[in-house]
Design a protein around this motif. Structure first.
Motif, mmCIF file in Angstrom:
data_model
loop_
_atom_site.group_PDB
_atom_site.id
_atom_site.type_symbol
_atom_site.label_atom_id
_atom_site.label_comp_id
_atom_site.label_asym_id
_atom_site.label_seq_id
_atom_site.Cartn_x
_atom_site.Cartn_y
_atom_site.Cartn_z
ATOM 1 N N LEU A 1 -36.660 0.270 -17.159
ATOM 2 C CA LEU A 1 -37.430 0.935 -18.535
ATOM 3 C C LEU A 1 -38.177 -0.372 -19.081
ATOM 4 N N GLN A 2 -39.379 -0.412 -19.315
ATOM 5 C CA GLN A 2 -40.331 -1.599 -19.834
ATOM 6 C C GLN A 2 -40.463 -1.031 -21.241
ATOM 7 N N CYS A 3 -40.503 -2.104 -22.164
ATOM 8 C CA CYS A 3 -40.711 -1.935 -23.524
ATOM 9 C C CYS A 3 -41.393 -3.137 -24.068
ATOM 10 N N PHE A 4 -42.159 -2.836 -25.438
ATOM 11 C CA PHE A 4 -42.757 -3.891 -25.931
ATOM 12 C C PHE A 4 -41.954 -4.870 -26.855
ATOM 13 N N GLU A 5 -42.194 -5.960 -26.751
ATOM 14 C CA GLU A 5 -41.398 -7.063 -27.514
ATOM 15 C C GLU A 5 -42.107 -7.978 -28.360
ATOM 16 N N CYS A 6 -41.706 -8.147 -29.757
ATOM 17 C CA CYS A 6 -42.149 -9.068 -30.602
ATOM 18 C C CYS A 6 -40.960 -9.399 -31.551
ATOM 19 N N GLY A 7 -41.119 -10.870 -31.790
ATOM 20 C CA GLY A 7 -40.108 -11.063 -32.828
ATOM 21 C C GLY A 7 -40.486 -10.696 -34.234
ATOM 22 N N ILE A 8 -39.736 -11.010 -35.107
ATOM 23 C CA ILE A 8 -39.874 -10.503 -36.523
ATOM 24 C C ILE A 8 -41.616 -11.016 -36.978
ATOM 25 N N LYS A 9 -42.272 -10.046 -37.198
ATOM 26 C CA LYS A 9 -43.421 -10.273 -37.875
ATOM 27 C C LYS A 9 -43.755 -9.706 -39.210
ATOM 28 N N THR A 10 -44.424 -10.418 -40.043
ATOM 29 C CA THR A 10 -44.345 -9.996 -41.376
ATOM 30 C C THR A 10 -45.609 -8.955 -41.501
ATOM 31 N N ASP A 11 -46.378 -8.693 -40.724
ATOM 32 C CA ASP A 11 -47.438 -7.826 -40.651
ATOM 33 C C ASP A 11 -47.136 -6.697 -39.808
ATOM 34 N N SER A 12 -47.609 -6.666 -38.539
ATOM 35 C CA SER A 12 -47.580 -5.938 -37.459
ATOM 36 C C SER A 12 -47.225 -6.492 -36.373
ATOM 37 N N CYS A 13 -46.819 -6.050 -35.269
ATOM 38 C CA CYS A 13 -46.610 -6.912 -33.878
ATOM 39 C C CYS A 13 -47.788 -6.676 -33.147
ATOM 40 N N VAL A 14 -48.770 -7.554 -33.734
ATOM 41 C CA VAL A 14 -50.170 -7.681 -32.582
ATOM 42 C C VAL A 14 -49.967 -8.264 -31.395
ATOM 43 N N SER B 1 -37.556 -2.179 -35.282
ATOM 44 C CA SER B 1 -36.802 -2.419 -36.325
ATOM 45 C C SER B 1 -37.782 -2.714 -37.479
ATOM 46 N N SER B 2 -37.402 -2.241 -38.705
ATOM 47 C CA SER B 2 -38.546 -2.698 -39.890
ATOM 48 C C SER B 2 -37.775 -2.858 -40.972
ATOM 49 N N GLY B 3 -38.100 -3.647 -41.719
ATOM 50 C CA GLY B 3 -37.256 -3.780 -42.881
ATOM 51 C C GLY B 3 -38.337 -4.182 -44.130
ATOM 52 N N GLU B 4 -38.132 -3.882 -45.363
ATOM 53 C CA GLU B 4 -38.783 -4.071 -46.521
ATOM 54 C C GLU B 4 -37.934 -4.241 -47.781
ATOM 55 N N ILE B 5 -38.151 -5.529 -48.336
ATOM 56 C CA ILE B 5 -37.660 -5.775 -49.621
ATOM 57 C C ILE B 5 -38.733 -5.814 -50.856
ATOM 58 N N GLN B 6 -38.252 -5.463 -52.017
ATOM 59 C CA GLN B 6 -39.148 -5.431 -53.161
ATOM 60 C C GLN B 6 -38.125 -6.223 -54.248
ATOM 61 N N ASP B 7 -38.882 -7.219 -54.906
ATOM 62 C CA ASP B 7 -38.280 -7.631 -56.242
ATOM 63 C C ASP B 7 -39.393 -7.801 -57.007
ATOM 64 N N GLY B 8 -39.620 -6.787 -58.185
ATOM 65 C CA GLY B 8 -40.581 -6.824 -59.012
ATOM 66 C C GLY B 8 -41.793 -6.556 -58.270
ATOM 67 N N ASP B 9 -42.703 -7.625 -58.337
ATOM 68 C CA ASP B 9 -44.243 -7.380 -57.992
ATOM 69 C C ASP B 9 -44.131 -7.930 -56.690
ATOM 70 N N PHE B 10 -43.081 -8.707 -56.109
ATOM 71 C CA PHE B 10 -43.006 -9.379 -54.967
ATOM 72 C C PHE B 10 -42.460 -8.404 -53.680
ATOM 73 N N THR B 11 -43.103 -8.094 -52.565
ATOM 74 C CA THR B 11 -42.576 -7.114 -51.458
ATOM 75 C C THR B 11 -42.983 -8.007 -50.196
ATOM 76 N N ALA B 12 -41.841 -7.847 -49.350
ATOM 77 C CA ALA B 12 -41.882 -8.517 -48.138
ATOM 78 C C ALA B 12 -41.656 -7.539 -47.176
ATOM 79 N N LYS B 13 -42.246 -7.437 -46.052
ATOM 80 C CA LYS B 13 -42.015 -6.395 -44.934
ATOM 81 C C LYS B 13 -41.857 -7.362 -43.679
ATOM 82 N N GLY B 14 -41.227 -6.611 -42.575
ATOM 83 C CA GLY B 14 -41.003 -7.238 -41.239
ATOM 84 C C GLY B 14 -40.720 -6.280 -40.119
#
Length: 193
Positions: A20-33, A49-62
């Motif tokens: 099987l072949q898969c795409f690989e990319c480390g944790i990226k804050t936008d998309s796996c370009v 895998s994707s994650g999102e953390i929100q703290d008030g107006d601050f949002t981080a995605k990976g």
């Protein structure tokens, strides 16, 4: 006879040579370009895998992509933090970045710093409500939210994990509510006796 041996050897080469072949990319804050295709070990699947953390107006995605030997999709959502893992098992099937979460109609309670009264709309495959109780640096910590059933039995160093299926089944009790209920009960006992 030589033809049979040649066909057998050819069969071995083709059957053993396809992994099987898969795409690989480390944790990226936008998309796996800048993702690359890799060949996975036997028995693996492709995962995103994707994650999102929100703290008030601050949002981080990976987002990250790779081969994975644990081919189970899941997600959990505490309101301020959400993590998902999706798996597939065909060549290069983890190309697209995960879609934005879509509410599934289920609701669970979630906690903030003060109480656990806020409701949370579950998304995707989050089919259970969760309550986690843990002792962190001598303080009791409670987290509530939405979770996929497969994570309910996961082992962890927390004191208590409980999952339930109904809407808002993980209760909204808080220390203040319990204390006020106790005080009212005691007051009515003294007034009536």
């Amino acid at each position: 006879m030589d033809l049979q041996i040649s066909v057998f050897l050819l069969f071995l080469i083709f059957s053993a040579g396809h992994s099987l072949q898969c795409f690989e990319c480390g944790i990226k804050t936008d998309s796996c370009v800048n993702q690359t295709a890799i060949t996975c070990p036997a028995g693996s699947c492709c995962q995103t895998s994707s994650g999102e953390i929100q703290d008030g107006d601050f949002t981080a995605k990976g987002t990250s992509k790779s081969c994975d030997s644990d081919c189970e999709s899941w997600s959990y959502n505490y309101g301020y933090a959400r993590i998902t893992k999706s798996c597939c098992n065909t060549d290069l099937c983890n190309l697209p970045d995960p879609p934005d979460p879509v509410p599934n109609g289920k609701k669970c309670y979630t906690c903030n710093e003060k109480s656990c009264w806020k409701t949370l709309s579950c998304t995707g495959d989050e089919d259970h409500c969760l309550t986690i109780t843990a002792n962190v640096d001598g303080q009791l910590m409670v987290r509530k939210g939405c979770i996929h059933k497969s994570l309910c039995n996961a082992t962890s160093d927390v004191q208590s994990i409980s999952c339930c299926e109904g809407n808002l089944c993980n209760g909204a009790q808080s220390v203040t509510q319990s204390f006020l209920f106790l005080c009212c009960s005691l007051l009515s006992y003294f007034l009536l006796h």
